[in-house]
Design a protein around this motif. Structure first.
Motif, PDB file in Angstrom:
ATOM      1  N   THR A  46      66.396  12.718 -19.593  1.00 35.14           N
ATOM      2  CA  THR A  46      65.586  13.894 -19.287  1.00 35.14           C
ATOM      3  C   THR A  46      64.750  14.250 -20.507  1.00 35.14           C
ATOM      4  O   THR A  46      65.279  14.522 -21.572  1.00 35.14           O
ATOM      5  CB  THR A  46      66.484  15.089 -18.899  1.00 35.14           C
ATOM      6  OG1 THR A  46      67.262  14.734 -17.768  1.00 35.14           O
ATOM      7  CG2 THR A  46      65.646  16.310 -18.585  1.00 35.14           C
ATOM      8  N   LYS A  47      63.426  14.252 -20.329  1.00 34.31           N
ATOM      9  CA  LYS A  47      62.522  14.583 -21.426  1.00 34.31           C
ATOM     10  C   LYS A  47      61.859  15.936 -21.233  1.00 34.31           C
ATOM     11  O   LYS A  47      61.375  16.522 -22.191  1.00 34.31           O
ATOM     12  CB  LYS A  47      61.458  13.505 -21.577  1.00 34.31           C
ATOM     13  CG  LYS A  47      62.018  12.177 -22.036  1.00 34.31           C
ATOM     14  CD  LYS A  47      60.929  11.168 -22.240  1.00 34.31           C
ATOM     15  CE  LYS A  47      61.521   9.828 -22.654  1.00 34.31           C
ATOM     16  NZ  LYS A  47      60.483   8.794 -22.719  1.00 34.31           N
TER      17      LYS A  47
ATOM     18  N   ASP B 227      46.553  20.587  -5.560  1.00 32.55           N
ATOM     19  CA  ASP B 227      46.645  19.750  -6.753  1.00 32.55           C
ATOM     20  C   ASP B 227      48.104  19.521  -7.104  1.00 32.55           C
ATOM     21  O   ASP B 227      48.898  20.454  -7.167  1.00 32.55           O
ATOM     22  CB  ASP B 227      45.949  20.426  -7.928  1.00 32.55           C
ATOM     23  CG  ASP B 227      44.448  20.506  -7.722  1.00 32.55           C
ATOM     24  OD1 ASP B 227      43.905  19.603  -7.075  1.00 32.55           O
ATOM     25  OD2 ASP B 227      43.843  21.459  -8.216  1.00 32.55           O
ATOM     26  N   VAL B 228      48.434  18.247  -7.357  1.00 31.58           N
ATOM     27  CA  VAL B 228      49.807  17.885  -7.689  1.00 31.58           C
ATOM     28  C   VAL B 228      49.838  17.131  -9.007  1.00 31.58           C
ATOM     29  O   VAL B 228      48.838  16.567  -9.449  1.00 31.58           O
ATOM     30  CB  VAL B 228      50.456  17.028  -6.575  1.00 31.58           C
ATOM     31  CG1 VAL B 228      50.610  17.812  -5.304  1.00 31.58           C
ATOM     32  CG2 VAL B 228      49.673  15.763  -6.326  1.00 31.58           C
ATOM     33  N   ILE B 229      51.008  17.124  -9.635  1.00 27.67           N
ATOM     34  CA  ILE B 229      51.246  16.384 -10.869  1.00 27.67           C
ATOM     35  C   ILE B 229      52.349  15.378 -10.606  1.00 27.67           C
ATOM     36  O   ILE B 229      53.412  15.731 -10.076  1.00 27.67           O
ATOM     37  CB  ILE B 229      51.673  17.324 -12.010  1.00 27.67           C
ATOM     38  CG1 ILE B 229      50.565  18.320 -12.323  1.00 27.67           C
ATOM     39  CG2 ILE B 229      52.047  16.525 -13.249  1.00 27.67           C
ATOM     40  CD1 ILE B 229      50.965  19.342 -13.346  1.00 27.67           C
ATOM     41  N   ASN B 230      52.110  14.132 -10.982  1.00 22.97           N
ATOM     42  CA  ASN B 230      53.128  13.097 -10.880  1.00 22.97           C
ATOM     43  C   ASN B 230      54.084  13.276 -12.051  1.00 22.97           C
ATOM     44  O   ASN B 230      53.688  13.154 -13.210  1.00 22.97           O
ATOM     45  CB  ASN B 230      52.483  11.715 -10.910  1.00 22.97           C
ATOM     46  CG  ASN B 230      53.477  10.597 -10.715  1.00 22.97           C
ATOM     47  OD1 ASN B 230      54.684  10.795 -10.792  1.00 22.97           O
ATOM     48  ND2 ASN B 230      52.973   9.420 -10.472  1.00 22.97           N
ATOM     49  N   ILE B 231      55.338  13.585 -11.757  1.00 21.95           N
ATOM     50  CA  ILE B 231      56.324  13.800 -12.825  1.00 21.95           C
ATOM     51  C   ILE B 231      57.208  12.573 -13.029  1.00 21.95           C
ATOM     52  O   ILE B 231      58.212  12.630 -13.703  1.00 21.95           O
ATOM     53  CB  ILE B 231      57.179  15.057 -12.556  1.00 21.95           C
ATOM     54  CG1 ILE B 231      57.938  14.941 -11.246  1.00 21.95           C
ATOM     55  CG2 ILE B 231      56.318  16.289 -12.588  1.00 21.95           C
ATOM     56  CD1 ILE B 231      58.999  15.993 -11.064  1.00 21.95           C
TER      57      ILE B 231
ATOM     58  N   SER C  58      62.659  15.980 -15.389  1.00 23.44           N
ATOM     59  CA  SER C  58      61.734  14.858 -15.348  1.00 23.44           C
ATOM     60  C   SER C  58      61.948  13.954 -16.549  1.00 23.44           C
ATOM     61  O   SER C  58      62.313  14.418 -17.626  1.00 23.44           O
ATOM     62  CB  SER C  58      60.291  15.368 -15.342  1.00 23.44           C
ATOM     63  OG  SER C  58      59.385  14.291 -15.456  1.00 23.44           O
ATOM     64  N   SER C  59      61.667  12.669 -16.361  1.00 27.73           N
ATOM     65  CA  SER C  59      61.760  11.722 -17.470  1.00 27.73           C
ATOM     66  C   SER C  59      60.414  11.569 -18.179  1.00 27.73           C
ATOM     67  O   SER C  59      60.297  10.795 -19.121  1.00 27.73           O
ATOM     68  CB  SER C  59      62.244  10.367 -16.967  1.00 27.73           C
ATOM     69  OG  SER C  59      61.349   9.866 -15.997  1.00 27.73           O
ATOM     70  N   ARG C  60      59.412  12.319 -17.750  1.00 22.74           N
ATOM     71  CA  ARG C  60      58.110  12.333 -18.423  1.00 22.74           C
ATOM     72  C   ARG C  60      58.136  13.380 -19.531  1.00 22.74           C
ATOM     73  O   ARG C  60      58.776  14.418 -19.407  1.00 22.74           O
ATOM     74  CB  ARG C  60      56.992  12.689 -17.443  1.00 22.74           C
ATOM     75  CG  ARG C  60      56.721  11.643 -16.405  1.00 22.74           C
ATOM     76  CD  ARG C  60      55.540  10.799 -16.841  1.00 22.74           C
ATOM     77  NE  ARG C  60      55.326   9.673 -15.973  1.00 22.74           N
ATOM     78  CZ  ARG C  60      54.245   9.481 -15.251  1.00 22.74           C
ATOM     79  NH1 ARG C  60      53.289  10.372 -15.252  1.00 22.74           N
ATOM     80  NH2 ARG C  60      54.119   8.406 -14.520  1.00 22.74           N
ATOM     81  N   ALA C  61      57.396  13.114 -20.598  1.00 23.21           N
ATOM     82  CA  ALA C  61      57.335  14.039 -21.728  1.00 23.21           C
ATOM     83  C   ALA C  61      56.597  15.317 -21.335  1.00 23.21           C
ATOM     84  O   ALA C  61      55.682  15.278 -20.504  1.00 23.21           O
ATOM     85  CB  ALA C  61      56.623  13.372 -22.897  1.00 23.21           C
TER      86      ALA C  61
ATOM     87  N   GLU D 166      61.274  21.347 -23.293  1.00 22.11           N
ATOM     88  CA  GLU D 166      62.189  20.262 -23.639  1.00 22.11           C
ATOM     89  C   GLU D 166      63.623  20.704 -23.355  1.00 22.11           C
ATOM     90  O   GLU D 166      63.944  21.890 -23.479  1.00 22.11           O
ATOM     91  CB  GLU D 166      62.019  19.886 -25.106  1.00 22.11           C
ATOM     92  CG  GLU D 166      60.675  19.261 -25.390  1.00 22.11           C
ATOM     93  CD  GLU D 166      60.535  18.823 -26.827  1.00 22.11           C
ATOM     94  OE1 GLU D 166      61.474  19.022 -27.627  1.00 22.11           O
ATOM     95  OE2 GLU D 166      59.475  18.288 -27.154  1.00 22.11           O
ATOM     96  N   PRO D 167      64.496  19.778 -23.007  1.00 23.51           N
ATOM     97  CA  PRO D 167      65.858  20.145 -22.598  1.00 23.51           C
ATOM     98  C   PRO D 167      66.850  20.301 -23.739  1.00 23.51           C
ATOM     99  O   PRO D 167      68.043  20.436 -23.498  1.00 23.51           O
ATOM    100  CB  PRO D 167      66.266  18.966 -21.712  1.00 23.51           C
ATOM    101  CG  PRO D 167      65.541  17.811 -22.300  1.00 23.51           C
ATOM    102  CD  PRO D 167      64.211  18.367 -22.768  1.00 23.51           C
ATOM    103  N   SER D 168      66.402  20.343 -24.979  1.00 24.94           N
ATOM    104  CA  SER D 168      67.333  20.259 -26.108  1.00 24.94           C
ATOM    105  C   SER D 168      67.978  21.571 -26.536  1.00 24.94           C
ATOM    106  O   SER D 168      69.047  21.559 -27.134  1.00 24.94           O
ATOM    107  CB  SER D 168      66.615  19.637 -27.306  1.00 24.94           C
ATOM    108  OG  SER D 168      65.442  20.364 -27.593  1.00 24.94           O
TER     109      SER D 168
END
Length: 81
Positions: free
Chosen positions: A50-51, A2-6, A64-67, A22-24
């Motif tokens: 980067t989210k 199983d994979v996740i599209n990031i 990743s740029s996905r939340a 989160e990168p904050s």
């Protein structure tokens, strides 16, 4: 397997993910810098903001740029089945 599209046709194995954050915060920024210094940073943002930061069991850090909510919801789908 199983994979996740990031984002941008980049995939991560679900069972390898330890954390999605989160990168904050300062500790996460240090984690990213340490991974960059060690050569274990993977930037899958393709120049976008980067989210989320994904930490894997192989000590790789993936940007990743996905939340984070999107990635976690995709990871949770596996538990529901």
């Amino acid at each position: 397997m199983d994979v996740i599209n990031i984002g941008y046709s980049c995939y991560v194995l679900k069972n390898r993910i330890i954390a999605v954050v989160e990168p904050s915060s300062s500790p996460i920024k240090r984690l990213i810098q340490d991974a960059r210094d060690k050569g274990t940073l993977i930037d899958a943002t393709y120049g976008k903001k980067t989210k989320s930061v994904i930490v894997t069991d192989s000590d790789h850090v993936i940007l990743s740029s996905r939340a984070p909510e999107f990635i976690l919801s995709a990871k949770e789908e596996d538990k529901d089945e």
